[in-house]
Design an enzyme around this catalytic site. Sequence first.
Site, mmCIF file in Angstrom:
data_model
loop_
_atom_site.group_PDB
_atom_site.id
_atom_site.type_symbol
_atom_site.label_atom_id
_atom_site.label_comp_id
_atom_site.label_asym_id
_atom_site.label_seq_id
_atom_site.Cartn_x
_atom_site.Cartn_y
_atom_site.Cartn_z
ATOM 1 N N LYS A 192 0.843 -1.195 0.000
ATOM 2 C CA LYS A 192 0.000 0.000 0.000
ATOM 3 C C LYS A 192 0.879 1.246 0.000
ATOM 4 C CE LYS A 192 -2.190 0.929 3.815
ATOM 5 N NZ LYS A 192 -3.172 0.824 4.909
ATOM 6 N N ASP A 218 -3.865 -11.313 9.470
ATOM 7 C CA ASP A 218 -3.333 -10.231 10.293
ATOM 8 C C ASP A 218 -3.507 -10.597 11.756
ATOM 9 O OD1 ASP A 218 -2.077 -7.840 10.745
ATOM 10 O OD2 ASP A 218 -3.504 -6.619 9.636
#
Length: 311
Positions: A192, A218
């Site tokens: 990102k 995550d």
Amino acid sequence: MEKIKIFAGNSNRPLAIEICSTLGITLGRSEVKSFSDGEVYVDIKESVRGVEVYVVQSTCTPCNDNLMELLIMLDAFKRASASSVTAVIPYYGYARQDRKVAPRTPISAKLVADLITAAGANRVVCVDLHAGQIQGFFNIPVDHLYATPVLLNYIKENLQDDVVIVSPDAGGVERARAFAKRLEVGLAIVDKRRPAPNVSEVMNVIGDVEDKTAILLDDMIDTAGTMTQAADALRKRGAKQVYACCTHAVLSGPAMERIEKSPIKKLVVTNTIPERENAKSDRIKRLSVGPLLGEAIKRIHCGDSVSSLFV
């Protein structure tokens, strides 16, 4: 097990009861309440003299109230002559404040560690710390457990169709790589970047995800921004379907709305944080870490290896 007693604050009593069930004992009797002005009051309803005490308390929402409950309970057991007091913290609040990210900012994770130690804890048990170095903030033993076995079992039993494990950001690559290695599947990373201030983020997918079942992995999901954006990027790159797995379902702010609108087919989480009314959804599958924590407590009591749980 007669020399073990497990008590719980108000943050996650169902998990504490499940741990007790795993060990074949009953939850210790205690009263944890607040006075009208907000002060926390703790009353231990049974003797703990010479006993190994384990206090189960996640420091989740409301974080500060639950943290104060934990600290005051630790102090109460210390003063009641327990032989040892272990803080079992499935979700360690303030873990994201583990370093100075700007001048004149605190390292709150270290402060919380000091408070827990000063309150009387002789040992700490945590699950999937946001940053592993938080173990070094304590001057007492820390048993760092992982929800890996729980999540891996679910993936093996339910998601076997051409799977690729995906890290939603660069910081989670090590965790994703460990999962991919255990499952013997591919690895991908979502990179990102914000090319300039006030310019929308660009999501680049590194790795092959086309026509595969992508599983985003995550340690926690808070507002779900990163996870849902990564899911959108994976679908655009040709992923057949997208799942997401995490240990700690914080799910604050706009998280549920984002998840419902995202292409994530199923979000698999654990019960380190209890389910809230505003965070219920058919898309969320909750797995229990109760048996894992129970086995860890048993091994700590018996002096056996805890790390071998994760080999």
